[in-house]
Design an enzyme around this catalytic site. Structure first.
Site, PDB file in Angstrom:
ATOM      1  N   CYS A 181     106.757  87.369  65.673  1.00 38.27           N
ATOM      2  CA  CYS A 181     106.333  88.057  64.450  1.00 38.27           C
ATOM      3  C   CYS A 181     107.413  87.792  63.397  1.00 38.27           C
ATOM      4  CB  CYS A 181     106.055  89.544  64.685  1.00 38.27           C
ATOM      5  SG  CYS A 181     107.487  90.561  65.056  1.00 38.27           S
ATOM      6  N   ARG A 210     105.871  94.339  66.103  1.00 34.73           N
ATOM      7  CA  ARG A 210     104.720  93.785  66.819  1.00 34.73           C
ATOM      8  C   ARG A 210     105.085  92.941  68.034  1.00 34.73           C
ATOM      9  NH1 ARG A 210     102.128  90.987  61.726  1.00 34.73           N
ATOM     10  NH2 ARG A 210     104.365  90.701  61.369  1.00 34.73           N
ATOM     11  N   ASP A 232     101.373  93.934  59.861  1.00 39.30           N
ATOM     12  CA  ASP A 232     102.735  94.394  60.120  1.00 39.30           C
ATOM     13  C   ASP A 232     102.850  95.880  59.780  1.00 39.30           C
ATOM     14  OD1 ASP A 232     105.446  94.665  60.514  1.00 39.30           O
ATOM     15  OD2 ASP A 232     106.011  93.030  59.161  1.00 39.30           O
TER      16      ASP A 232
END
Length: 145
Positions: free
Chosen positions: A9, A15, A114
């Site tokens: 990520c 994440r 996000d």
């Protein structure tokens, strides 16, 4: 055969650590690592990520962010990212790995937003999407192994 999965990520604090933990839980014989394109190297997982994972019985409090490197990319048999922009960036930096880079939501054609600096509900929603992606990938990974 997939022996090493790299989950990517941006900062490697939200994440990708959540996805890494879920994949490790589902694929105990596979090495699962994570990194960030713009990692906050050395930082722990975001407290909200730690909290939502703890609600699911998974502890990611020991996670420390690391920067995506060529070495990590070259070791990976499969690279799972959160969105199309990350996929394109890795493919452009590492063209030899183009056929190994996929979105976690590739099967159902979704990106994972996000949740960084957002409310806890954003982390819960991200985790739900990550779980959907993991659920889609795990049988395919097992079939190759």
């Amino acid at each position: 055969m997939i022996k090493t999965i790299l989950v990517v990520c941006i900062g490697n604090i939200c994440r990708s650590p959540m996805a890494q933990a879920l994949l490790r839980q589902s694929l105990p014989g596979v090495s699962v690592i994570s990194a960030g394109i713009g990692a906050l190297s050395g930082y722990p997982a975001d407290p909200s990520a730690v909290e939502v994972m703890a609600h699911h019985g998974i502890d990611i409090s020991e996670h420390r962010a690391q920067q995506l490197t060529g070495s990590l990319v070259s070791r990976a048999d499969l690279i799972l990212v959160m969105d199309g922009a990350q996929k394109q960036e890795i493919q452009s930096r590492h063209p030899a790995k183009t056929g190994s880079v996929f979105r976690l939501g590739e099967m159902e054609q979704f990106d994972i937003a996000d949740p960084y600096r957002k409310q806890l509900t954003a982390f819960e929603e991200a985790l739900e999407m990550i779980q959907r992606g993991v659920d889609a990938w795990v049988p395919r990974i097992r079939a190759l192994g």
